[in-house]
Design an enzyme around this catalytic site. Sequence first.
Site, PDB file in Angstrom:
ATOM      1  CB  SER A   1      -6.931  -2.829 -14.224  1.00 24.05           C
ATOM      2  OG  SER A   1      -8.094  -2.118 -13.882  1.00 24.05           O
ATOM      3  NE  ARG A   2      -2.041   3.563 -14.957  1.00 22.30           N
ATOM      4  CZ  ARG A   2      -2.137   4.019 -16.173  1.00 22.30           C
ATOM      5  NH1 ARG A   2      -3.167   4.777 -16.506  1.00 22.30           N
ATOM      6  NH2 ARG A   2      -1.233   3.749 -17.080  1.00 22.30           N
ATOM      7  CB  VAL A   3      -9.516   2.707 -10.927  1.00 22.60           C
ATOM      8  CG1 VAL A   3      -8.699   3.964 -10.798  1.00 22.60           C
ATOM      9  CG2 VAL A   3     -10.136   2.600 -12.309  1.00 22.60           C
TER      10      VAL A   3
END
Lengths: 179, 500
Positions: B363-365
């Site tokens: 999950s990048r953010v």
Amino acid sequence: MKDTKAAERYANGFIDAFQTDDLPELLVEVRVLKEVLHVEPEISEILASHVIKEKDKLSILDPFSTESKFSDYWQNLIKLLSEKNRLNLIDEIIYFLEQYILRELNIVKITINTAHELAGEMKEKIVNFLSDKIKKEVESSFVVDPEVLGGFIAESDNFIVDSSVKRSLEQFRLSLIKM
Amino acid sequence: MIRPEEISSIIRDRIKKFTLDQDIAETGKVIQVGDGIARVYGLKNVMYNEMLLFPNDVFGMALNLEEDSVGCVLFGDTTKVKEGDIAKRTKRILEVPVGEALLGRVVNTLGQPLDGKGEIKQTEFYEMERKALGVIARQPVVEPLQTGIKAIDSMIPIGRGQRELIIGDRQTGKTAIALDTIINQKGKDVFCIYVAIGQKESSVAKFVRTLEEYGAMAYTTVVMAGSSEPPAMQYMAPYAGCSIGEYFRDNGKHALIIYDDLSKHAVAYREISLLLRRPPGREAYPGDVFYLHSRLLERASKLSDKLGGGSLTALPIIETKAEDISAYIPTNVISITDGQIYLSSRLFYSGRRPAINAGLSVSRVGGAAQIKAMKQVVGQLRFALAQYTELESFAKFGSDLDKATLAQLRRGQSIVEILKQGQFSPLSVQQQIMIIFMANEGYLDEFEIDKIEEIEKELYITLDTEFKDFTKSLADGGITDEKKAKMAEICEHVAMKFRS
């Protein structure tokens, strides 16, 4: 369906080459040609035929170019079409020419469907009404269609004005369903 | 009881009020029709994506504006449209009704009800194709969207306004994650939209029934374009669903949209494009298949506080074939989204459910939106799991392992065990914090693996009964030393019950 794109381009090219301000006169010539092709469908068939040689096709059209009072441009157009093997497109080219001229002259052809044959005065009223509505001169033709029930449906190539009882009843039916 | 006089008076009133008017419309002529596509001659001023009206109330949408004709897709019964028919311009871009009246309803792409619960009285409409918001209107993801699934909320946290892809082979539990996430939003003021694209009608019916059972339909709208619908309906369904979600976002509320699934969406678009004679590219998809998904997913956003702070979170689903995530559509959507939850069929069949492959999921953010306490407790969880996966293969060699490695393996097994979770059993964030803490601190290492499930259940009961107030406070702020001591005390208390 024939290649309408090519026909439209030939028609545009013809108008560019013709460079006339007298579009009403050109319209008359276009309509005469259209009428001839309509009355004598064999001409179109011969022109579209792959069996008949281009030279023979030209000789059939010869009286038209030499004996009529038509502009020389027509003769040149026929020669060019023959050269490019496009004589079969003559109907479409004439159709697009008529469309173009009518557009330039701000005229629109409308077919008006009514339930009964109308009196002349009423026809004039409808034509004036439509002319006011679309801000164009109207060339009308009236057709009797009992399915209209009342009022009229005016149809042209790219718009429709529906003021018929048939539509009103349909609208009413839908409003009752939504009640 | 309905009285006939009342009905007739209403009808009489309608007749009185009825006025005759003209309908003026630009028209074109149908020159070709078939496979849900119509080619119309004329309509020179038609707009891209404009709705067209064909006879018998069939709607279409202009997609290809060519030199002398317009290629359009048909939304209704295509057999009712024939060559020579007149197509009318409506001068309206395709719209969908939006608003709270749609909650609890199952609708088609055009917002028409499919659930037999009557007409949806809606006055507000949104265009289906809306441009995504610009940078000024947005803010970074700051609030978490709890899925209630331990493995996701701990290792792959999702924030409100994020786009997180759920990817995996068929039958790996993709829709189950979506379903659990919707169920977990109960009482959290998040409105949900589930868009079913090319799904079996029976599956969607089952999905709706489950939502109803768990009381989740009250805040959910289901947009359905089943596999029997024309490709045009399937193509526009996610955009319609997105507009429904955007209404909530624009009104300062939070919404969650699930696209199930975008692989079938791409297939529907490929069908339309090929029929419209657009040039095919890789895997016969048209050139703009990336834009097809990027413009859709870009609409998910977290609005700035000035604009109300609403959010639209998107969970697109992609189905892979033989675990090939490097195929065209999966790679496209992976690059568009802010991370992915990868579900592995190997893990699924080995009994790990949800079958989330932590190594390939990211999950990048969402990390920025994770609550502080969870962030603290998770700490090395992902690392420990990765180490365990690596050591797992050594474990097969048996007794030659040193003590430290064996301990590491044992810890890994505990973590794997606590990350397992049954369907329809979402957990609160406090429960998740506690069980992860318990595993991380080694309280579970001394027990048999098959005992862990029982211990976990006992922990939740203990939290709900004996430590109710403390549990509530767990999600507020970080974990202080004092809190940590209390947590350890609870874990010890639970573990004691199982030591015989």
